[in-house]
Scaffold this motif. Structure first.
Motif, short mmCIF file in Angstrom:
data_model
loop_
_atom_site.label_atom_id
_atom_site.label_comp_id
_atom_site.label_asym_id
_atom_site.label_seq_id
_atom_site.Cartn_x
_atom_site.Cartn_y
_atom_site.Cartn_z
N LYS A 31 0.66 -1.28 -0.03
CA LYS A 31 0.02 0.06 -0.20
C LYS A 31 1.01 1.38 -0.06
CE LYS A 31 -3.61 1.92 2.76
NZ LYS A 31 -4.59 2.07 1.88
N SER B 131 -7.99 -0.07 3.59
CA SER B 131 -8.69 -0.11 2.20
C SER B 131 -7.43 -0.43 1.25
CB SER B 131 -9.02 1.28 2.03
OG SER B 131 -8.08 2.35 2.08
N ASN C 87 -6.17 0.51 -1.64
CA ASN C 87 -5.48 1.80 -2.66
C ASN C 87 -4.18 1.83 -2.09
OD1 ASN C 87 -7.30 2.57 -0.19
ND2 ASN C 87 -5.86 4.38 -0.70
N SER D 255 -10.29 5.47 -1.88
CA SER D 255 -10.64 3.92 -1.55
C SER D 255 -11.17 3.10 -2.85
CB SER D 255 -11.45 3.84 -0.38
OG SER D 255 -10.69 4.34 0.76
N HIS E 232 -5.66 12.42 1.89
CA HIS E 232 -6.38 11.51 1.78
C HIS E 232 -7.51 11.63 0.54
CE1 HIS E 232 -7.27 8.57 5.66
NE2 HIS E 232 -7.01 7.57 4.46
MG MG Z 1 -7.90 4.07 3.68
#
Ligand code: MG
Ligand code: AMP
Length: 339
Positions: free
Chosen positions: A56, A143, A145, A151, A236
């Motif tokens: 990630k 998540s 991504n 996400s 984010h």
């Molecule tokens: Mg996340």
């Protein structure tokens, strides 16, 4: 590494067998849940969990949520189960609801990002719970991504980010909720809402009384402040486009979008036809659930359109709208214009 995709809706047994085999072997698997897709690994194996952070590109101080399939699986992960957690679990689980408690020694600091607490969720998705049950392990899963991008709400988006980085993605179709779970901490009293999601503040307050809403839910964290939830300090859900949320009625919004060159509108269903500029819709103005189901897709569509400057309609912050607003305001880098 070759990334295989198995569709669990058409190849149920094979999906469960293959994911269980890899998870038991300490590998990372992309899995469907009702919120967003997760990057799952054995929560009790440090080496497996470390692979999630690598796949990630996630900072190691950002803790992971541990996913379980039955209430009995909670006790071994925590020091004790607070009474309010029992009430919440009884009322809501399985659900898009993550509860934070003091962790037991079985939970490694790699999972908890060195915090003394652990976040646990029992997903509502039957596929997710079947995957957990078939490997017989609690699964740490953020998540699916790459850190910093929206996400993923379908297996294709997981593949786009994770191809070559993980051995298997289980395709379970589109995620019903579309934004990450509600996160609430019971490591303090009154409990503190750290992230709004599919179980709403109003539903929880009706059940257990006072809940403190953490400042970071609606506001930008001050430079240097300590985040109650480490994830809140990281950027984010950011598409490349520069987004500003416009707090106004539709007519003022339309005037603004059409008074400037090259604006892309992020608007509600039924508004596209009334705008002369390019636009992407993200659900019904009066239905937070339809907005949450669309939001991350809509953010990705803005990028695909090559949008540079985006004006977004503002969701209301009641019920599910709070979760939508919380994600959109981060995508907008906290830029809001009131007109
Ligand atoms: Mg996340
Ligand atoms: P994600 O895994 O992408 O859904 O993000 C999980 C979120 O839960 C992040 O914002 C984490 O910082 C937060 N989280 C997980 N565990 C804890 C914990 N023990 N205390 C506070 N926040 C947590």
């Amino acid at each position: 590494m070759e990334t295989v995709v198995i569709n669990i809706t058409t190849e149920y047994e094979k999906a469960l067998e293959k994911s269980a085999e890899l998870l038991k072997n300490g590998e990372v698997v992309g899995i469907p849940t009702e919120t967003v897709y997760g990057l799952a690994a054995n929560a009790l194996c440090e080496n497996a969990v470390k692979k999630i952070f690598v796949a990630k590109g996630r900072p190691s101080d950002n803790p992971l949520i541990v996913h379980i399939a039955k209430f009995e699986d909670l006790a071994p992960l925590v020091k004790e189960i607070p009474e309010k957690v029992k009430v919440m679990a009884d009322a809501f689980w399985p659900a898009p609801l993550t509860m934070i408690m003091e962790k037991s020694d079985r939970v490694s600091n790699v999972v908890s990002g060195n915090l003394p607490t652990v976040a646990v969720r029992m997903p509502k998705s039957d596929y997710a719970r079947a995957i957990i049950e078939s490997c017989g392990l609690p699964l740490a899963a953020p998540s699916a991504n790459l850190s910093g991008s929206p996400s993923p709400t379908n297996a294709k988006y997981v593949y786009d980010d994770m191809n070559g980085r993980i051995p298997l993605i289980i395709d379970g179709g589109n995620c019903e909720i579309g934004v990450e779970s509600t996160v609430i901490s019971f490591a303090e009293e009154p409990p503190r809402l750290l992230r709004p999601g599919g179980v709403t503040l109003e539903e929880m307050t009706a059940l257990i009384g006072e809940i403190v809403v953490d400042d970071a839910v609606l506001n930008k964290l001050e430079e240097g402040a300590v985040a109650s939830s480490p994830g809140m300090k990281y950027k984010h859900y950011a598409p490349s486009a520069d987004i500003t949320i416009i707090k106004s009625d539709f007519d003022c919004f339309k005037n603004l979008c059409e008074s400037e060159e090259n604006i892309t509108a992020l608007c509600f269903d039924g508004e596209k036809e009334k705008l002369s500029c390019k636009s992407v819709t993200y659900g019904d103005e009066n239905d937070g659930y339809s907005q949450s189901a669309r939001l991350f897709d809509a953010l990705r569509e803005l990028d695909e359109l090559g949008a540079k400057k985006v004006y977004a309609r503002c969701p209301n912050t009641k019920g599910m709208g709070l979760a939508v607003y919380n994600r959109l305001i981060r995508a907008a880098g906290f830029k809001i214009k009131v007109i």
